[in-house]
Design an enzyme around this catalytic site. Sequence first.
Site, PDB file in Angstrom:
ATOM      1  N   TYR A  53      41.664  82.967 -20.570  1.00 22.08           N
ATOM      2  CA  TYR A  53      42.394  83.083 -19.288  1.00 22.08           C
ATOM      3  C   TYR A  53      41.361  83.288 -18.291  1.00 22.08           C
ATOM      4  O   TYR A  53      40.735  84.121 -17.776  1.00 22.08           O
ATOM      5  CB  TYR A  53      43.256  84.514 -19.147  1.00 22.08           C
ATOM      6  CG  TYR A  53      44.484  84.301 -20.133  1.00 22.08           C
ATOM      7  CD1 TYR A  53      44.929  83.252 -20.516  1.00 22.08           C
ATOM      8  CD2 TYR A  53      45.068  85.497 -20.693  1.00 22.08           C
ATOM      9  CE1 TYR A  53      46.167  82.925 -21.556  1.00 22.08           C
ATOM     10  CE2 TYR A  53      46.218  85.533 -21.412  1.00 22.08           C
ATOM     11  CZ  TYR A  53      46.764  84.210 -21.727  1.00 22.08           C
ATOM     12  OH  TYR A  53      47.791  84.116 -22.675  1.00 22.08           O
ATOM     13  N   HIS A 131      45.605  81.699 -30.867  1.00 21.42           N
ATOM     14  CA  HIS A 131      46.215  81.284 -29.829  1.00 21.42           C
ATOM     15  C   HIS A 131      47.475  80.397 -29.940  1.00 21.42           C
ATOM     16  O   HIS A 131      48.441  80.272 -29.397  1.00 21.42           O
ATOM     17  CB  HIS A 131      45.268  81.034 -28.545  1.00 21.42           C
ATOM     18  CG  HIS A 131      45.953  81.249 -27.082  1.00 21.42           C
ATOM     19  ND1 HIS A 131      45.128  81.635 -26.133  1.00 21.42           N
ATOM     20  CD2 HIS A 131      47.161  81.149 -26.595  1.00 21.42           C
ATOM     21  CE1 HIS A 131      45.705  81.874 -25.113  1.00 21.42           C
ATOM     22  NE2 HIS A 131      47.079  81.323 -25.302  1.00 21.42           N
ATOM     23  N   SER A 211      55.678  84.697 -21.203  1.00 27.96           N
ATOM     24  CA  SER A 211      56.324  84.297 -20.002  1.00 27.96           C
ATOM     25  C   SER A 211      57.991  84.746 -20.267  1.00 27.96           C
ATOM     26  O   SER A 211      59.059  83.932 -20.037  1.00 27.96           O
ATOM     27  CB  SER A 211      56.464  82.650 -19.801  1.00 27.96           C
ATOM     28  OG  SER A 211      55.149  82.251 -19.478  1.00 27.96           O
ATOM     29  N   PRO A 212      58.092  86.104 -20.288  1.00 32.50           N
ATOM     30  CA  PRO A 212      59.374  86.658 -20.620  1.00 32.50           C
ATOM     31  C   PRO A 212      60.281  86.569 -19.390  1.00 32.50           C
ATOM     32  O   PRO A 212      61.431  86.745 -19.571  1.00 32.50           O
ATOM     33  CB  PRO A 212      59.179  88.140 -20.771  1.00 32.50           C
ATOM     34  CG  PRO A 212      57.845  88.538 -20.291  1.00 32.50           C
ATOM     35  CD  PRO A 212      57.013  86.919 -20.293  1.00 32.50           C
ATOM     36  N   LEU A 213      59.766  86.122 -18.108  1.00 29.81           N
ATOM     37  CA  LEU A 213      60.515  86.002 -16.878  1.00 29.81           C
ATOM     38  C   LEU A 213      60.767  84.640 -16.480  1.00 29.81           C
ATOM     39  O   LEU A 213      61.094  84.157 -15.500  1.00 29.81           O
ATOM     40  CB  LEU A 213      60.057  86.920 -15.725  1.00 29.81           C
ATOM     41  CG  LEU A 213      59.772  88.352 -15.869  1.00 29.81           C
ATOM     42  CD1 LEU A 213      58.997  89.004 -15.094  1.00 29.81           C
ATOM     43  CD2 LEU A 213      61.260  88.779 -16.281  1.00 29.81           C
ATOM     44  N   GLY A 214      60.352  83.704 -17.316  1.00 25.59           N
ATOM     45  CA  GLY A 214      60.177  82.338 -17.031  1.00 25.59           C
ATOM     46  C   GLY A 214      58.924  81.693 -16.540  1.00 25.59           C
ATOM     47  O   GLY A 214      58.948  80.388 -16.143  1.00 25.59           O
ATOM     48  N   GLY A 215      57.927  82.447 -16.597  1.00 16.77           N
ATOM     49  CA  GLY A 215      56.600  81.978 -16.127  1.00 16.77           C
ATOM     50  C   GLY A 215      56.445  82.311 -14.602  1.00 16.77           C
ATOM     51  O   GLY A 215      57.196  82.438 -13.922  1.00 16.77           O
ATOM     52  N   GLY A 220      60.202  84.608 -10.004  1.00 15.02           N
ATOM     53  CA  GLY A 220      60.935  85.092  -8.811  1.00 15.02           C
ATOM     54  C   GLY A 220      62.551  84.588  -8.514  1.00 15.02           C
ATOM     55  O   GLY A 220      63.186  85.212  -7.928  1.00 15.02           O
TER      56      GLY A 220
HETATM   57  N1  LIG Z   1      50.515  82.856 -26.139  1.00 15.43           N
HETATM   58  C1  LIG Z   1      50.607  81.844 -25.105  1.00 15.43           C
HETATM   59  O1  LIG Z   1      50.558  80.682 -25.259  1.00 15.43           O
HETATM   60  C2  LIG Z   1      50.934  82.414 -23.745  1.00 15.43           C
HETATM   61  C3  LIG Z   1      51.286  81.255 -22.463  1.00 15.43           C
HETATM   62  C4  LIG Z   1      51.653  82.007 -21.354  1.00 15.43           C
HETATM   63  C5  LIG Z   1      51.546  83.244 -21.078  1.00 15.43           C
HETATM   64  N2  LIG Z   1      51.167  84.138 -22.027  1.00 15.43           N
HETATM   65  C6  LIG Z   1      51.032  85.811 -21.951  1.00 15.43           C
HETATM   66  O2  LIG Z   1      52.316  86.076 -21.506  1.00 15.43           O
HETATM   67  C7  LIG Z   1      52.143  86.740 -20.112  1.00 15.43           C
HETATM   68  C8  LIG Z   1      53.237  86.760 -19.238  1.00 15.43           C
HETATM   69  O3  LIG Z   1      53.476  85.257 -19.105  1.00 15.43           O
HETATM   70  P1  LIG Z   1      53.582  84.612 -17.714  1.00 15.43           P
HETATM   71  O4  LIG Z   1      52.585  85.786 -16.735  1.00 15.43           O
HETATM   72  O5  LIG Z   1      53.228  83.393 -17.700  1.00 15.43           O
HETATM   73  O6  LIG Z   1      54.954  84.791 -16.904  1.00 15.43           O
HETATM   74  P2  LIG Z   1      56.031  85.847 -16.719  1.00 15.43           P
HETATM   75  O7  LIG Z   1      55.639  87.133 -16.984  1.00 15.43           O
HETATM   76  O8  LIG Z   1      57.343  85.381 -17.069  1.00 15.43           O
HETATM   77  O9  LIG Z   1      55.970  85.800 -14.872  1.00 15.43           O
HETATM   78  C9  LIG Z   1      54.968  86.314 -14.464  1.00 15.43           C
HETATM   79  C10 LIG Z   1      55.088  86.389 -12.934  1.00 15.43           C
HETATM   80  O10 LIG Z   1      56.320  87.288 -12.956  1.00 15.43           O
HETATM   81  C11 LIG Z   1      56.318  88.016 -11.672  1.00 15.43           C
HETATM   82  N3  LIG Z   1      57.008  89.329 -12.009  1.00 15.43           N
HETATM   83  C12 LIG Z   1      56.980  90.208 -12.878  1.00 15.43           C
HETATM   84  N4  LIG Z   1      57.517  91.261 -12.948  1.00 15.43           N
HETATM   85  C13 LIG Z   1      58.424  91.021 -11.983  1.00 15.43           C
HETATM   86  C14 LIG Z   1      59.670  91.634 -11.467  1.00 15.43           C
HETATM   87  N5  LIG Z   1      59.964  92.884 -12.167  1.00 15.43           N
HETATM   88  N6  LIG Z   1      60.276  91.112 -10.517  1.00 15.43           N
HETATM   89  C15 LIG Z   1      59.915  89.977 -10.026  1.00 15.43           C
HETATM   90  N7  LIG Z   1      58.829  89.236 -10.552  1.00 15.43           N
HETATM   91  C16 LIG Z   1      58.203  89.783 -11.360  1.00 15.43           C
HETATM   92  C17 LIG Z   1      54.920  88.171 -11.197  1.00 15.43           C
HETATM   93  O11 LIG Z   1      54.867  88.099  -9.951  1.00 15.43           O
HETATM   94  P3  LIG Z   1      53.681  88.487  -8.944  1.00 15.43           P
HETATM   95  O12 LIG Z   1      52.634  87.458  -9.556  1.00 15.43           O
HETATM   96  O13 LIG Z   1      53.965  88.356  -7.816  1.00 15.43           O
HETATM   97  O14 LIG Z   1      53.207  90.037  -9.283  1.00 15.43           O
HETATM   98  C18 LIG Z   1      54.092  87.109 -12.150  1.00 15.43           C
HETATM   99  O15 LIG Z   1      53.592  86.262 -11.408  1.00 15.43           O
HETATM  100  C19 LIG Z   1      50.938  86.288 -19.620  1.00 15.43           C
HETATM  101  O16 LIG Z   1      50.331  87.112 -18.675  1.00 15.43           O
HETATM  102  C20 LIG Z   1      49.992  86.095 -20.846  1.00 15.43           C
HETATM  103  O17 LIG Z   1      49.410  87.292 -21.084  1.00 15.43           O
HETATM  104  C21 LIG Z   1      50.775  83.685 -23.448  1.00 15.43           C
END
Ligand SMILES: NC(=O)c1ccc[n+]([C@@H]2O[C@H](COP(=O)([O-])OP(=O)(O)OC[C@H]3O[C@@H](n4cnc5c(N)ncnc54)[C@H](OP(=O)(O)O)[C@@H]3O)[C@@H](O)[C@H]2O)c1
Length: 289
Positions: A53, A131, A211-215, A220
């Site tokens: 990361y 990973h 990416s539990p919120l779609g990434g 948003g």
């Molecule tokens: N194992 C793998 O291959 C892999 C791949 C991808 C991700 N990951 C892990 O999974 C984690 C989460 O995935 P992600 O960060 O890609 O995507 P995500 O959690 O689906 O989305 C992240 C975005 O959601 C926004 N958000 C969070 N909470 C919110 C809320 N309550 N209301 C509105 N917007 C909200 C944040 O906005 P703001 O930025 O504005 O705060 C952030 O940019 C990563 O951080 C990483 O640790 C793992």
Amino acid sequence: MRTRTIGDVTVSAIGLGAMPLSIEGRPDEAQAVSTVHAALEAGVTLIDTADAYHQPGTHEVGHNEELVARAVASFGGDTSDVLIATKGGHLRPDASSSAWTQDGHPAYLKEAARASAKRLGVEAIGLYQFHRPDPAVPYADSIGALADLLDEGVIRMAGISNADPDQIREANDVLGGRLASVQNQYSPAFRSSEAELVLCDELGVAFLPWSPLGGITNAGDLGTEHAAFAEIAAARGLSPQVVALAWELAKSDVVVPIPGSRRPQTILDSVSAATVKLAAEEIERLDRA
Ligand SMILES: NC(=O)c1ccc[n+]([C@@H]2O[C@H](COP(=O)([O-])OP(=O)(O)OC[C@H]3O[C@@H](n4cnc5c(N)ncnc54)[C@H](OP(=O)(O)O)[C@@H]3O)[C@@H](O)[C@H]2O)c1
């Protein structure tokens, strides 16, 4: 805060995904640290990171691990119960490209885990996750490195990521039943990891939706793209994102979502999902949506 279990460790039911704090579009250090501190203040005891990361280029390897370690160390309160989960085997070596590559060779993984432990400032990594499978290396060989790292005390628990059901079973076998977690993509927009989630529930292995919120780009718009989540959210006075996390938590007691965040506001909103219990009819409706 509702809790869940990863291996023998109790963690908050909602973790913090730290990736957005270090990759392209990251906030400045002060905001990043405030975001981690807000999560800790709210009772988050699971932070997900990875050596990869960082912005593309080898000079930044470990940026997120070091940032997380600094932020946890500078938090005023007790952090002894915080589980920092990191990963190895995925790389971003080319400064001119956003491409991610894989290296699942046992020797590489063992060296990478030791480097991660050093960056995190720990003798043993709480949870180390392979990973992503490397098509050039037999999966059992890569997982064998994790077994060795467990036996050598370099890591306390072993997990995998981006694995299919066969790989989950194979990993658990190679680890002698010591597989602690599986981290796969899972969200209202991406439900094809349902089989892995069900298998983890059967095996009693933690399932961490990534990416539990779609990434980062789509989080948003979750409510716009998934009307049922927005409607239930409006009826309950919640955000659609909180309803999505509550829906994931309701899937099984092994589920621990790790929403990413770049701002205190978003992680604080996400954490509130741990207190939301959806009704059976709401869950059925969201399952169909
Ligand atoms: N194992 C793998 O291959 C892999 C791949 C991808 C991700 N990951 C892990 O999974 C984690 C989460 O995935 P992600 O960060 O890609 O995507 P995500 O959690 O689906 O989305 C992240 C975005 O959601 C926004 N958000 C969070 N909470 C919110 C809320 N309550 N209301 C509105 N917007 C909200 C944040 O906005 P703001 O930025 O504005 O705060 C952030 O940019 C990563 O951080 C990483 O640790 C793992």
